[in-house]
Design a protein around this motif. Sequence first.
Motif, PDB file in Angstrom:
ATOM      1  N   TYR A  19     111.289  52.021  29.499  1.00  0.00           N
ATOM      2  CA  TYR A  19     111.907  51.260  28.404  1.00  0.00           C
ATOM      3  C   TYR A  19     111.382  51.709  27.038  1.00  0.00           C
ATOM      4  O   TYR A  19     112.146  51.817  26.079  1.00  0.00           O
ATOM      5  N   ASN A  20     110.101  51.977  26.939  1.00  0.00           N
ATOM      6  CA  ASN A  20     109.544  52.443  25.665  1.00  0.00           C
ATOM      7  C   ASN A  20     110.178  53.770  25.246  1.00  0.00           C
ATOM      8  O   ASN A  20     110.490  53.979  24.069  1.00  0.00           O
ATOM      9  N   THR A  21     110.383  54.646  26.200  1.00  0.00           N
ATOM     10  CA  THR A  21     110.994  55.942  25.917  1.00  0.00           C
ATOM     11  C   THR A  21     112.434  55.765  25.424  1.00  0.00           C
ATOM     12  O   THR A  21     112.861  56.422  24.465  1.00  0.00           O
ATOM     13  N   ASP A  50     104.658  46.029  25.732  1.00  0.00           N
ATOM     14  CA  ASP A  50     103.276  46.261  25.328  1.00  0.00           C
ATOM     15  C   ASP A  50     103.252  46.691  23.863  1.00  0.00           C
ATOM     16  O   ASP A  50     104.279  46.707  23.193  1.00  0.00           O
ATOM     17  N   VAL A  51     102.090  47.049  23.378  1.00  0.00           N
ATOM     18  CA  VAL A  51     101.957  47.439  21.976  1.00  0.00           C
ATOM     19  C   VAL A  51     102.828  48.656  21.658  1.00  0.00           C
ATOM     20  O   VAL A  51     103.389  48.762  20.558  1.00  0.00           O
ATOM     21  N   VAL A  52     102.988  49.560  22.608  1.00  0.00           N
ATOM     22  CA  VAL A  52     103.833  50.738  22.400  1.00  0.00           C
ATOM     23  C   VAL A  52     105.290  50.320  22.229  1.00  0.00           C
ATOM     24  O   VAL A  52     106.007  50.859  21.386  1.00  0.00           O
ATOM     25  N   THR A  53     105.721  49.338  22.996  1.00  0.00           N
ATOM     26  CA  THR A  53     107.090  48.829  22.884  1.00  0.00           C
ATOM     27  C   THR A  53     107.348  48.301  21.477  1.00  0.00           C
ATOM     28  O   THR A  53     108.344  48.656  20.834  1.00  0.00           O
ATOM     29  N   TYR A  54     106.466  47.431  21.023  1.00  0.00           N
ATOM     30  CA  TYR A  54     106.640  46.832  19.694  1.00  0.00           C
ATOM     31  C   TYR A  54     106.553  47.886  18.600  1.00  0.00           C
ATOM     32  O   TYR A  54     107.329  47.857  17.637  1.00  0.00           O
ATOM     33  N   ASN A  55     105.628  48.824  18.732  1.00  0.00           N
ATOM     34  CA  ASN A  55     105.533  49.901  17.740  1.00  0.00           C
ATOM     35  C   ASN A  55     106.807  50.736  17.712  1.00  0.00           C
ATOM     36  O   ASN A  55     107.268  51.136  16.637  1.00  0.00           O
ATOM     37  N   ALA A  56     107.382  50.994  18.878  1.00  0.00           N
ATOM     38  CA  ALA A  56     108.626  51.769  18.944  1.00  0.00           C
ATOM     39  C   ALA A  56     109.754  51.025  18.235  1.00  0.00           C
ATOM     40  O   ALA A  56     110.524  51.625  17.474  1.00  0.00           O
ATOM     41  N   LEU A  57     109.854  49.729  18.461  1.00  0.00           N
ATOM     42  CA  LEU A  57     110.894  48.938  17.789  1.00  0.00           C
ATOM     43  C   LEU A  57     110.706  48.941  16.273  1.00  0.00           C
ATOM     44  O   LEU A  57     111.671  49.109  15.516  1.00  0.00           O
ATOM     45  N   ILE A  58     109.485  48.752  15.843  1.00  0.00           N
ATOM     46  CA  ILE A  58     109.205  48.766  14.401  1.00  0.00           C
ATOM     47  C   ILE A  58     109.519  50.138  13.822  1.00  0.00           C
ATOM     48  O   ILE A  58     110.093  50.253  12.735  1.00  0.00           O
ATOM     49  N   ALA A  73     112.134  44.282  11.446  1.00  0.00           N
ATOM     50  CA  ALA A  73     110.789  44.794  11.723  1.00  0.00           C
ATOM     51  C   ALA A  73     109.758  43.669  11.621  1.00  0.00           C
ATOM     52  O   ALA A  73     108.860  43.561  12.465  1.00  0.00           O
ATOM     53  N   PHE A  74     109.894  42.823  10.601  1.00  0.00           N
ATOM     54  CA  PHE A  74     108.973  41.692  10.463  1.00  0.00           C
ATOM     55  C   PHE A  74     109.161  40.691  11.602  1.00  0.00           C
ATOM     56  O   PHE A  74     108.196  40.105  12.086  1.00  0.00           O
ATOM     57  N   PRO A  87      98.543  43.743  17.255  1.00  0.00           N
ATOM     58  CA  PRO A  87      99.102  44.864  16.484  1.00  0.00           C
ATOM     59  C   PRO A  87      98.052  45.949  16.262  1.00  0.00           C
ATOM     60  O   PRO A  87      96.855  45.681  16.196  1.00  0.00           O
ATOM     61  N   ASN A  88      98.543  47.173  16.164  1.00  0.00           N
ATOM     62  CA  ASN A  88      97.675  48.295  15.803  1.00  0.00           C
ATOM     63  C   ASN A  88      98.400  49.127  14.770  1.00  0.00           C
ATOM     64  O   ASN A  88      99.476  48.779  14.321  1.00  0.00           O
ATOM     65  N   VAL A  89      97.834  50.220  14.388  1.00  0.00           N
ATOM     66  CA  VAL A  89      98.428  51.073  13.375  1.00  0.00           C
ATOM     67  C   VAL A  89      99.529  51.914  14.003  1.00  0.00           C
ATOM     68  O   VAL A  89      99.352  52.463  15.083  1.00  0.00           O
ATOM     69  N   LEU A  90     100.650  52.023  13.311  1.00  0.00           N
ATOM     70  CA  LEU A  90     101.748  52.861  13.793  1.00  0.00           C
ATOM     71  C   LEU A  90     101.401  54.311  13.640  1.00  0.00           C
ATOM     72  O   LEU A  90     100.835  54.756  12.730  1.00  0.00           O
TER      73      LEU A  90
END
Length: 90
Positions: A19-21, A50-58, A73-74, A87-90
Amino acid sequence: FDVLKDMKLAGVKPDVVTYNTLISACESDDQLDRAFSVFEEMKEVGVTPDVVTYNALISVCKSVRVTGAGKRAFDVLEDMQSAGVEPNVL
């Protein structure tokens, strides 16, 4: 996405990496709505973002030229925090 349909037909359960991909692939085609559709399907079938999912969406939100993408994004960030994902750094 055809690959998602093919996986399901073959009895292969898509995981968080799949899904992240797919969400990340939406960035190169300016497909914001499709990215969010994949995200919703992911949750519906019981795959935990996961964090990767949210980062990908943002990342998709910041790269597309669609009115309202910044607001979305917000919203993703708020959803991320509500889900207890740090959250982490994109």
